[in-house]
Design an enzyme around this catalytic site. Structure first.
Site, mmCIF file in Angstrom:
data_model
loop_
_atom_site.group_PDB
_atom_site.id
_atom_site.type_symbol
_atom_site.label_atom_id
_atom_site.label_comp_id
_atom_site.label_asym_id
_atom_site.label_seq_id
_atom_site.Cartn_x
_atom_site.Cartn_y
_atom_site.Cartn_z
ATOM 1 C CG HIS A 203 -0.374 0.436 2.831
ATOM 2 N ND1 HIS A 203 0.422 -0.847 3.392
ATOM 3 C CD2 HIS A 203 0.039 1.193 3.156
ATOM 4 C CE1 HIS A 203 1.035 0.011 4.107
ATOM 5 N NE2 HIS A 203 0.627 1.074 4.408
HETATM 6 C C1 UD1 Z 1 -2.158 5.789 4.912
HETATM 7 C C2 UD1 Z 1 -0.319 6.027 5.657
HETATM 8 C C3 UD1 Z 1 1.009 5.102 5.968
HETATM 9 C C4 UD1 Z 1 0.073 3.994 6.246
HETATM 10 C C5 UD1 Z 1 -1.363 3.573 5.652
HETATM 11 C C6 UD1 Z 1 -2.157 2.283 6.236
HETATM 12 C C7 UD1 Z 1 -0.493 8.691 5.176
HETATM 13 C C8 UD1 Z 1 0.353 9.865 4.781
HETATM 14 N N1 UD1 Z 1 -0.437 7.782 4.895
HETATM 15 O O1 UD1 Z 1 -1.757 5.729 3.588
HETATM 16 O O2 UD1 Z 1 1.728 6.179 6.605
HETATM 17 O O3 UD1 Z 1 0.536 3.161 6.465
HETATM 18 O O4 UD1 Z 1 -2.374 4.949 6.321
HETATM 19 O O5 UD1 Z 1 -3.239 2.157 5.830
HETATM 20 O O6 UD1 Z 1 -0.421 8.746 6.378
HETATM 21 N N2 UD1 Z 1 -9.088 4.822 0.860
HETATM 22 C C9 UD1 Z 1 -10.410 4.247 0.690
HETATM 23 N N3 UD1 Z 1 -10.754 4.241 1.860
HETATM 24 C C10 UD1 Z 1 -10.143 4.353 2.541
HETATM 25 C C11 UD1 Z 1 -9.074 5.064 2.617
HETATM 26 C C12 UD1 Z 1 -8.653 4.931 1.473
HETATM 27 O O7 UD1 Z 1 -10.820 4.024 -0.274
HETATM 28 O O8 UD1 Z 1 -10.863 4.425 4.075
HETATM 29 C C13 UD1 Z 1 -8.519 5.239 -0.660
HETATM 30 C C14 UD1 Z 1 -8.683 7.021 -1.194
HETATM 31 O O9 UD1 Z 1 -8.632 6.168 -2.481
HETATM 32 C C15 UD1 Z 1 -7.336 7.276 -0.832
HETATM 33 C C16 UD1 Z 1 -6.135 6.155 -0.739
HETATM 34 O O10 UD1 Z 1 -6.482 5.538 -0.458
HETATM 35 O O11 UD1 Z 1 -6.716 9.067 -1.438
HETATM 36 C C17 UD1 Z 1 -5.166 6.886 -0.254
HETATM 37 O O12 UD1 Z 1 -5.972 6.988 1.876
HETATM 38 P P1 UD1 Z 1 -4.798 7.536 2.717
HETATM 39 O O13 UD1 Z 1 -5.626 7.439 4.250
HETATM 40 O O14 UD1 Z 1 -4.715 8.919 1.895
HETATM 41 O O15 UD1 Z 1 -3.195 7.051 2.060
HETATM 42 P P2 UD1 Z 1 -2.816 5.240 2.299
HETATM 43 O O16 UD1 Z 1 -2.414 5.070 1.324
HETATM 44 O O17 UD1 Z 1 -3.915 4.518 3.426
HETATM 45 N N1 UDP Z 2 -3.441 -5.726 8.521
HETATM 46 C C1 UDP Z 2 -5.124 -5.436 8.892
HETATM 47 N N2 UDP Z 2 -6.164 -6.069 7.420
HETATM 48 C C2 UDP Z 2 -5.418 -5.542 6.308
HETATM 49 C C3 UDP Z 2 -4.503 -5.773 6.181
HETATM 50 C C4 UDP Z 2 -3.151 -5.542 7.387
HETATM 51 O O1 UDP Z 2 -5.686 -5.921 9.722
HETATM 52 O O2 UDP Z 2 -5.696 -6.118 5.471
HETATM 53 C C5 UDP Z 2 -3.128 -5.316 9.728
HETATM 54 C C6 UDP Z 2 -1.907 -6.013 9.794
HETATM 55 O O3 UDP Z 2 -1.934 -6.955 10.811
HETATM 56 C C7 UDP Z 2 -1.182 -4.644 11.060
HETATM 57 C C8 UDP Z 2 -1.853 -3.360 10.394
HETATM 58 O O4 UDP Z 2 -2.754 -3.948 10.055
HETATM 59 O O5 UDP Z 2 -1.260 -5.409 12.240
HETATM 60 C C9 UDP Z 2 -0.759 -2.758 9.576
HETATM 61 O O6 UDP Z 2 -1.706 -1.248 8.986
HETATM 62 P P1 UDP Z 2 -0.534 -0.901 7.385
HETATM 63 O O7 UDP Z 2 -0.047 -2.027 6.750
HETATM 64 O O8 UDP Z 2 -2.147 -0.476 6.297
HETATM 65 O O9 UDP Z 2 0.441 0.792 7.749
HETATM 66 P P2 UDP Z 2 1.535 0.812 7.997
HETATM 67 O O10 UDP Z 2 1.484 -0.726 9.048
HETATM 68 O O11 UDP Z 2 2.236 -0.032 6.434
HETATM 69 O O12 UDP Z 2 1.997 1.494 7.826
#
Ligand code: UD1
Ligand code: UDP
Length: 358
Positions: A203
């Protein structure tokens, strides 16, 4: 103390599960959900499964560019902080919700507690690197997961208020893994057998927003010798469609999972491939070899102990690293990030505030 905790993204709900419980035993906690993540399977499922207290405020900010999203959160968190006038503001990790919570608190001269302080990738192109540096430099309490993190903070001139407390995600895992290990239905549903599949998550912006890197990852996954189960982050799903990348080989893409099913699938996987910070650590705790689809990691100890291989996105390197992976090890004795009692430690330190000079 009255503490406002700001969360907004999936891993923060998981981190809040053990700490909110421990905090509430001794203090008043007000939970603010920024709304950064909002899909049922990216947010509500964690509150339901892990008994995270329901947010007192849901700011409903949603997705956007970094500036728009962070700005909207900053303004909305500030309103809550002005109303609640807490003694401290607690933030987790390195997301835009972390940055907004820390900035809003700093501008109101409220002390900040940062959980997961001192981590660095040394790659300032990552939005998370900016967020964690700012949060660290604004914080009064810096809860570092390891000695490496403490040393990093010292090298940036931050020594006061730093406490090595271990990793809060190990608390969550320790509490929930016994329940997760009984959840064999998820393997049955996906028709995979223990140790006969790989689990992959992707992601990170640096991977999803670069078509060559994303294509490289999927080419590597498609060339592996066992089926790959891949719970797909919504960001990745969107980019795959935009770039017209179609998975090949035995890659089974599914909706994001709840935490318990995710732990169940991680525990029984032959190897985990990921660019997630949380998943790298969980693989390490569970004794499952990990291949990290990045060029650097903040969790350097997992690599130094030989458990995690950093390979980037080149398909040949991915396949090779999976072939050479460490042997699975179920003794669960890896503890460079503490003993899973981080929540207690943090609450103890925060509770001391009235007794120690600022
Ligand atoms: C964010 C964090 C990242 C973290 C990740 C955990 C920032 C800059 N990044 O990344 O550090 O590892 O969360 O998962 O804060 N979207 C949906 N539904 C949702 C959420 C997001 O469709 O419920 C889609 C949207 O198109 C959005 C994109 O995902 O624009 C990215 O979401 P965003 O929260 O901006 O960043 P993440 O990639 O989730
Ligand atoms: N996780 C989850 N379901 C998923 C993918 C990840 O519950 O489909 C959990 C994972 O086990 C871990 C956390 O989400 O506990 C990690 O989050 P993510 O990878 O979104 O973000 P990061 O840790 O890279 O910030």
């Amino acid at each position: 103390m009255k503490i406002v905790t700001v969360v907004g993204a999936r891993p923060q709900f998981i981190k809040a599960a053990p700490l909110s419980l421990a905090l509430r035993a001794r203090h008043e906690e007000i939970l603010v959900h920024t709304g950064q993540h909002y899909d049922q399977e990216m947010s509500d499922v964690f509150f339901e499964e892990l008994a995270v207290p329901l947010p007192d405020y849901h700011l409903g900010v949603g997705s956007g560019t970094h500036g728009a999203q962070t700005g909207a959160m900053l303004s909305a968190v500030e309103t809550v902080l002005q109303k609640e006038a807490p003694d401290a503001v607690l933030v987790y990790g390195d997301t835009n919700s972390t940055l907004a919570g820390a900035l809003a608190a700093a501008k109101l001269c409220l002390p900040i507690a940062h959980v997961e302080a001192g981590l660095r990738s040394f790659n300032r192109a990552m939005p998370e690197e900016i967020n964690r540096i700012v949060a660290d430099h604004l914080s009064r309490w810096l809860f570092a997961p390891s000695e490496v993190a403490r040393r990093q903070l010292a090298s940036e001139g931050i020594e006061c208020g730093v406490h090595v407390v271990g990793d809060i995600m190990l608390d969550a895992l320790r509490i929930h893994v016994p329940r997760a290990r009984t959840r064999t239905e998820v393997l049955e549903r996906l028709t995979v057998r223990p140790q006969e599949y790989y689990l992959a998550t992707v992601h990170r912006a640096e991977n999803t927003d670069d078509s060559a890197r994303l294509a490289g990852i999927f080419k590597g996954l498609g060339a592996l010798d066992l089926p790959v189960v891949m719970p797909l982050h919504p960001r990745t799903r969107k980019r795959l469609a935009e770039f017209g990348i179609h998975p090949h080989g035995a890659v089974c893409m599914i909706e994001p999972l709840g935490y318990l099913d995710m732990l169940a699938l991680q525990s029984a996987a032959a190897c985990v491939l990921t660019d997630s910070g949380g998943v790298q650590k969980e693989a390490y705790y569970l004794g499952v070899p990990c291949v990290t689809l990045r060029d650097e990691t903040e969790w350097v100890e997992t690599v130094e102990t030989g458990w995690n291989a950093l390979v980037g996105t080149d398909p040949i390197r991915i396949v090779d690293a999976v072939k050479r992976r460490a042997t699975r090890d179920d003794d669960g004795s890896r503890n460079v990030y503490g003993n899973g009692r981080t929540a207690e430690c943090i609450v103890e330190i925060l509770s001391d505030v009235g007794r120690t000079p600022a």
